[in-house]
Design a protein around this motif. Sequence first.
Motif, PDB file in Angstrom:
ATOM      1  N   VAL A 111      -0.903  -7.915 -17.792  1.00 52.64           N
ATOM      2  CA  VAL A 111      -1.937  -7.981 -16.621  1.00 52.64           C
ATOM      3  C   VAL A 111      -1.317  -7.462 -15.471  1.00 52.64           C
ATOM      4  N   LEU A 112      -2.138  -6.768 -14.457  1.00 51.92           N
ATOM      5  CA  LEU A 112      -1.700  -6.647 -13.183  1.00 51.92           C
ATOM      6  C   LEU A 112      -2.959  -7.084 -12.208  1.00 51.92           C
ATOM      7  N   VAL A 113      -2.608  -7.812 -11.234  1.00 53.78           N
ATOM      8  CA  VAL A 113      -3.674  -8.413 -10.276  1.00 53.78           C
ATOM      9  C   VAL A 113      -3.208  -7.666  -9.017  1.00 53.78           C
ATOM     10  N   GLU A 114      -4.314  -7.213  -8.131  1.00 56.03           N
ATOM     11  CA  GLU A 114      -4.032  -6.744  -7.168  1.00 56.03           C
ATOM     12  C   GLU A 114      -5.076  -6.910  -6.019  1.00 56.03           C
ATOM     13  N   ASN A 115      -4.852  -6.877  -4.699  1.00 60.62           N
ATOM     14  CA  ASN A 115      -5.985  -7.039  -3.848  1.00 60.62           C
ATOM     15  C   ASN A 115      -5.835  -5.905  -2.779  1.00 60.62           C
ATOM     16  N   PHE A 116      -5.042  -4.949  -2.900  1.00 58.91           N
ATOM     17  CA  PHE A 116      -4.997  -3.853  -1.985  1.00 58.91           C
ATOM     18  C   PHE A 116      -6.276  -3.248  -1.589  1.00 58.91           C
ATOM     19  N   LYS A 117      -6.529  -2.663  -0.305  1.00 61.54           N
ATOM     20  CA  LYS A 117      -7.718  -1.769  -0.155  1.00 61.54           C
ATOM     21  C   LYS A 117      -7.823  -0.956  -0.798  1.00 61.54           C
ATOM     22  N   VAL A 118      -9.192  -0.510  -1.251  1.00 62.50           N
ATOM     23  CA  VAL A 118      -9.425   0.635  -2.153  1.00 62.50           C
ATOM     24  C   VAL A 118      -8.796   1.864  -1.982  1.00 62.50           C
ATOM     25  N   GLY A 119      -8.134   2.251  -3.049  1.00 62.70           N
ATOM     26  CA  GLY A 119      -7.361   3.633  -2.882  1.00 62.70           C
ATOM     27  C   GLY A 119      -6.176   3.511  -2.304  1.00 62.70           C
ATOM     28  N   ASP A 120      -5.506   2.350  -1.758  1.00 62.89           N
ATOM     29  CA  ASP A 120      -4.151   2.410  -1.441  1.00 62.89           C
ATOM     30  C   ASP A 120      -3.174   2.402  -2.257  1.00 62.89           C
ATOM     31  N   LEU A 121      -3.268   2.006  -3.580  1.00 67.56           N
ATOM     32  CA  LEU A 121      -2.211   1.875  -4.691  1.00 67.56           C
ATOM     33  C   LEU A 121      -2.118   3.316  -5.235  1.00 67.56           C
ATOM     34  N   ALA A 122      -3.374   4.118  -4.932  1.00 65.94           N
ATOM     35  CA  ALA A 122      -3.182   5.414  -5.472  1.00 65.94           C
ATOM     36  C   ALA A 122      -2.454   6.133  -4.794  1.00 65.94           C
ATOM     37  N   ARG A 123      -2.246   5.893  -3.414  1.00 62.85           N
ATOM     38  CA  ARG A 123      -0.996   6.775  -2.780  1.00 62.85           C
ATOM     39  C   ARG A 123       0.210   6.558  -3.200  1.00 62.85           C
ATOM     40  N   TYR A 124       0.719   5.259  -3.834  1.00 60.98           N
ATOM     41  CA  TYR A 124       1.753   5.190  -4.333  1.00 60.98           C
ATOM     42  C   TYR A 124       1.949   5.541  -5.814  1.00 60.98           C
ATOM     43  N   GLY A 125       0.852   6.148  -6.474  1.00 65.57           N
ATOM     44  CA  GLY A 125       0.869   6.351  -8.005  1.00 65.57           C
ATOM     45  C   GLY A 125       0.911   4.859  -8.668  1.00 65.57           C
ATOM     46  N   LEU A 126       0.262   3.790  -8.285  1.00 66.27           N
ATOM     47  CA  LEU A 126       0.203   2.547  -8.666  1.00 66.27           C
ATOM     48  C   LEU A 126      -1.110   2.072  -8.903  1.00 66.27           C
ATOM     49  N   ASP A 127      -2.240   2.965  -8.797  1.00 60.47           N
ATOM     50  CA  ASP A 127      -3.362   2.715  -9.338  1.00 60.47           C
ATOM     51  C   ASP A 127      -3.850   2.378 -10.645  1.00 60.47           C
ATOM     52  N   ALA A 128      -4.806   1.913 -11.322  1.00 58.72           N
ATOM     53  CA  ALA A 128      -5.087   1.520 -12.574  1.00 58.72           C
ATOM     54  C   ALA A 128      -4.946   2.650 -13.398  1.00 58.72           C
ATOM     55  N   ALA A 129      -5.654   3.816 -13.005  1.00 57.93           N
ATOM     56  CA  ALA A 129      -5.377   5.221 -13.782  1.00 57.93           C
ATOM     57  C   ALA A 129      -3.981   5.491 -14.352  1.00 57.93           C
ATOM     58  N   SER A 130      -3.113   5.556 -13.028  1.00 57.06           N
ATOM     59  CA  SER A 130      -1.689   6.023 -13.259  1.00 57.06           C
ATOM     60  C   SER A 130      -1.090   5.164 -14.118  1.00 57.06           C
ATOM     61  N   LEU A 131      -1.151   3.778 -14.033  1.00 57.20           N
ATOM     62  CA  LEU A 131      -0.532   3.007 -14.734  1.00 57.20           C
ATOM     63  C   LEU A 131      -0.911   2.713 -16.250  1.00 57.20           C
ATOM     64  N   GLN A 132      -2.276   2.839 -16.190  1.00 58.56           N
ATOM     65  CA  GLN A 132      -2.709   2.935 -17.706  1.00 58.56           C
ATOM     66  C   GLN A 132      -2.535   4.202 -18.682  1.00 58.56           C
ATOM     67  N   ARG A 133      -2.263   5.382 -17.981  1.00 52.75           N
ATOM     68  CA  ARG A 133      -1.904   6.703 -18.617  1.00 52.75           C
ATOM     69  C   ARG A 133      -0.525   6.011 -19.443  1.00 52.75           C
ATOM     70  N   GLU A 134       0.328   5.208 -18.799  1.00 54.00           N
ATOM     71  CA  GLU A 134       1.663   5.128 -19.538  1.00 54.00           C
ATOM     72  C   GLU A 134       1.412   3.859 -20.044  1.00 54.00           C
ATOM     73  N   HIS A 135       0.522   2.968 -19.914  1.00 55.33           N
ATOM     74  CA  HIS A 135       0.455   1.628 -20.455  1.00 55.33           C
ATOM     75  C   HIS A 135      -0.966   1.270 -21.105  1.00 55.33           C
ATOM     76  N   PRO A 136      -1.387   1.882 -21.973  1.00 57.91           N
ATOM     77  CA  PRO A 136      -2.996   1.846 -22.061  1.00 57.91           C
ATOM     78  C   PRO A 136      -3.557   0.468 -22.396  1.00 57.91           C
ATOM     79  N   ARG A 137      -2.427  -0.473 -22.820  1.00 61.14           N
ATOM     80  CA  ARG A 137      -2.995  -1.815 -23.048  1.00 61.14           C
ATOM     81  C   ARG A 137      -3.197  -2.803 -21.841  1.00 61.14           C
ATOM     82  N   LEU A 138      -2.660  -2.298 -20.579  1.00 64.08           N
ATOM     83  CA  LEU A 138      -2.809  -3.026 -19.487  1.00 64.08           C
ATOM     84  C   LEU A 138      -3.999  -3.322 -18.897  1.00 64.08           C
TER      85      LEU A 138
END
Length: 419
Positions: A111-138
């Motif tokens: 599980v990953l829990v985050e409360n960044f502003k919408v879109g902030d983690l995508a700037r770092y490549g740490l958004d849900a879509a990016s992480l779940q491509r590498e780890h589909p069970r997340l």
Amino acid sequence: MQSHPSSSAGALPAQALAGVRVLDLSRVLAGPWCTQTLADLGAEVIKIERPGGGDDTRAWGPPYLKTDDGRDSSEAAYFLGANRNKRSVAVDIACAEGQALIRKLAAQADVLVENFKVGDLARYGLDAASLQREHPRLVVCSITGFGQTGPYKDRAGYDYAIQGLGGLMSVTGERDDLPGGGPQKVGVAVADLFTGLYATIAILAALRHAEATGQGQTIDMALLDTQVAMLANLGANYLCTGKAPGRMGNAHANIVPYQVFEASDGHLILAVGNDKQFAKFCEIAGHPEWASDPRFANNASRVRHREALVPMLAAVVATRPRQTWLDALEAVKVPCGAINNLAEVFADPQVQAREMTVAMDHPLSEQLRLVASPMKLSATPVQYRRPPPLLGEHTAQVLAEAGLSETEIARLRSVGVIE
């Protein structure tokens, strides 16, 4: 779900979430409340904090934890109340090497829990879509003020503002036509806390789904959504009638008498939930005829005629001391209660019997006391394994478990990627 070794010592009873690893990128209250709940149930929670300052609430004091010699420490009580049973890792996610560390830790998490502003983690490549491509069970749970969609999605969301925007302050506080009337927030950050609990429930459901299918998912939690949902019967009242309820002070919109009354020496709560209880109250009050009065004989009638009934009740309650009322009403099982301050709450024998405080040894003090979890599980009880961590207290330990060498950890520390 993945299996992770427990870091707690000794042979303790199993916990329901033992083996679940949570990567916590949240801060302040809603997210940390969620992850503390998961941690209390046995999950291994790794709290990611920014080097130098960490979670904002570490500095939200006074009050601060007192050290053993009586001085204020750097640890605010606010932070301590929402972060036990976690390990702290201080990583700068604004740099590429820090982002790589988060991806490495996320690959080992459930599980990953985050409360960044919408879109902030995508700037770092740490958004849900990016992480779940590498780890589909997340399972990725995002907590924001207004959610990932809608016209307000880019706004910052704070509990106080959400209580206002979401309608809670329109039904909280004294009636507008009485002294002290007007908007009033609840005394604790209920939008944050409810969102943290709803997020916990959603995460448990998503973990069940991942265990059954091997598929993770994203959870979109919004403080405003939660605030609207928690209006409960008041929201239902509006949807059924089209009439917006207003502030009623300590009274109840649908039940009478269900409010605060002033006895001769203090206040008490009278919470009559049905007609039999009302009849018992009338007997104790010396006015059995009220229970057969057509205006008051059933709850619907009492609600319609509250303006007549409540002053009559107030007059009779004011004639006797508070404890006299409480003893008499409790003897016949009419719901009632005192109004305690927090000193009285924690001294209450029922609160003490339910063990609602817990003592923990903290690196800065042996005197740390926290409010305990209210969850009482018979087979998989809550355990208090770790005190709230110091900033970056477990950075080296967690990164070593993730496969980094001592040399690499030292290098990352020397260049400021970790603390």
